[in-house]
Design a protein around this motif. Sequence first.
Motif, PDB file in Angstrom:
ATOM      1  N   LYS A  79      37.841 -39.062 -62.636  1.00  0.00           N
ATOM      2  CA  LYS A  79      37.790 -37.812 -63.734  1.00  0.00           C
ATOM      3  C   LYS A  79      37.247 -38.352 -64.900  1.00  0.00           C
ATOM      4  N   GLU A  80      37.325 -39.614 -65.450  1.00  0.00           N
ATOM      5  CA  GLU A  80      36.897 -40.204 -66.775  1.00  0.00           C
ATOM      6  C   GLU A  80      35.569 -39.870 -66.809  1.00  0.00           C
ATOM      7  N   LYS A  81      34.905 -40.165 -65.763  1.00  0.00           N
ATOM      8  CA  LYS A  81      33.185 -40.039 -65.677  1.00  0.00           C
ATOM      9  C   LYS A  81      32.881 -38.656 -65.979  1.00  0.00           C
ATOM     10  N   GLU A  82      33.528 -37.805 -65.113  1.00  0.00           N
ATOM     11  CA  GLU A  82      33.122 -36.218 -64.781  1.00  0.00           C
ATOM     12  C   GLU A  82      33.486 -35.472 -66.378  1.00  0.00           C
ATOM     13  N   TRP A  83      34.698 -35.848 -67.000  1.00  0.00           N
ATOM     14  CA  TRP A  83      35.033 -35.457 -68.274  1.00  0.00           C
ATOM     15  C   TRP A  83      34.137 -35.714 -69.368  1.00  0.00           C
ATOM     16  N   ALA A  84      33.765 -36.998 -69.163  1.00  0.00           N
ATOM     17  CA  ALA A  84      33.146 -37.663 -70.373  1.00  0.00           C
ATOM     18  C   ALA A  84      31.840 -36.865 -70.188  1.00  0.00           C
ATOM     19  N   GLN A  85      31.226 -36.796 -69.110  1.00  0.00           N
ATOM     20  CA  GLN A  85      29.712 -36.060 -69.177  1.00  0.00           C
ATOM     21  C   GLN A  85      30.029 -34.648 -69.532  1.00  0.00           C
ATOM     22  N   LYS A  86      31.110 -33.927 -68.922  1.00  0.00           N
ATOM     23  CA  LYS A  86      30.970 -32.532 -69.285  1.00  0.00           C
ATOM     24  C   LYS A  86      30.907 -32.250 -70.684  1.00  0.00           C
ATOM     25  N   TYR A  87      32.059 -32.952 -71.278  1.00  0.00           N
ATOM     26  CA  TYR A  87      32.526 -32.750 -72.671  1.00  0.00           C
ATOM     27  C   TYR A  87      31.861 -33.690 -73.884  1.00  0.00           C
ATOM     28  N   GLY A  88      31.227 -34.450 -73.432  1.00  0.00           N
ATOM     29  CA  GLY A  88      30.718 -35.555 -74.292  1.00  0.00           C
ATOM     30  C   GLY A  88      31.878 -36.463 -75.017  1.00  0.00           C
ATOM     31  N   ILE A  89      32.602 -36.864 -74.140  1.00  0.00           N
ATOM     32  CA  ILE A  89      33.787 -37.677 -74.525  1.00  0.00           C
ATOM     33  C   ILE A  89      33.460 -39.089 -74.578  1.00  0.00           C
ATOM     34  N   PRO A  90      33.570 -39.885 -75.775  1.00  0.00           N
ATOM     35  CA  PRO A  90      33.064 -41.242 -75.837  1.00  0.00           C
ATOM     36  C   PRO A  90      34.197 -42.234 -75.031  1.00  0.00           C
TER      37      PRO A  90
END
Length: 377
Positions: A79-90
């Motif tokens: 989920k770290e990668k998925e959410w980072a990509q979807k919401y631009g989370i550093p």
Amino acid sequence: MKKISRRKFNSRLGKGLGGAALLAGMPLSHVTACAPKQKDSLGIALVGLGSYSTYQLAPSLQDTQYCHLAGIVTGTPSKEKEWAQKYGIPSSNIYNYENFDSIADNEAIDIVYVVLPNSMHVDFSIRAAQAGKHVICEKPMAMNVEECDAIIQACEKAGVKLSVGYRLHSEPYTQEVKRLVREKTFGDVHYVSADAAYMSRGNPDQWRLDIKLSGGGALMNMGVYSIQSVIYGTGENPISVQAQEFSTRPEYFKQTDETITAQFEFPGGAAGNIMTSHNASANRLYGSCDSGWYELQPANHYGPLHGRTSEGEFSFPHERQQKLQMDDFAKHILQGTKNLVPGEMGKRDMIIVEAVYKSIAEGGAKIKLDLGEMGLS
Ligand code: NAD
């Protein structure tokens, strides 16, 4: 010497600025010019990326004005990668359950929103407070009253704000019912009925059916909405409760309550009745008053709700309830507006939940409640 983080230093500096300036003989105007700039949008980190975070909170945070999705805390690496990509989370704003406490050093995160199974609320809310972050804890606030106290005390000690995820206090139909009751538009309330229930047919191993993770069944999950409804539906806290439990599918609801009904007495003379279930569908609040009635049906889903009174329908434009809720809490922090859902409201509901279970355990005995004005808003 103990190391102090820059954020803590800034915040302590901010709090102690006036006094320090006076001691140093520095003009206050100069101090104000050097003070850390007040943010106009607060960073929220969601802890637990299950269905509520995924389908309600994160989308709502794309629309908020006073806060934004800044970070995530997850136990699931994918989920770290998925959410980072979807919401631009550093990556600097992504945590797991083990390294979560280092969030204390992250200036981008102001609020931690705990969206985990109920048994995990206490631990993560306290850790968030100890990290110097404001806290939103999902409903039900915790497994019992003792845990609610521990969360409240941790937030007080850390000097951070605390709220519970009761989104309906920011929702316009609910606010209209509160107004009708407060202004006695139809006179005194005589009877209020509140049902909050859905049929659970899914995975029998889900955490909501596991007493160690949920702390209880329908009452802990949906029943808190009914309890909330009878309270804002009368504008008072109840002074007694009597409750009954019904079990028709013990093979599925092995550990947790299936259906509960409870009757409340209110100090102004109103009677209240609630029904909550994981084996029926219901979503309604109805109040009968001196000279009329009000009704919300649905009363507690994600909206739009539907409102009527004895004089006709009322309606409001629809906005995501979670957007309104998180913005209201952020405004409370930024502008000092009222905290619509303080921790003591979550604790009050847990006192009532415990009284309901006690009544059932005692064969439907009347349990007295001494809540005063606790958690009323
Ligand atoms: P969910 O099952 O969809 O998600 C739970 C999350 O917790 C998942 O990301 C899961 O990986 C994680 N988790 C960590 N440890 C776990 C464990 N031991 N067992 C199971 N999951 C574990 O649940 P949800 O519907 O997102 O509910 C989370 C919280 O939010 C609950 O307290 C619930 O009452 C609350 N909630 C509130 C509302 C509301 O309208 N305010 C709506 C839904 C849920």
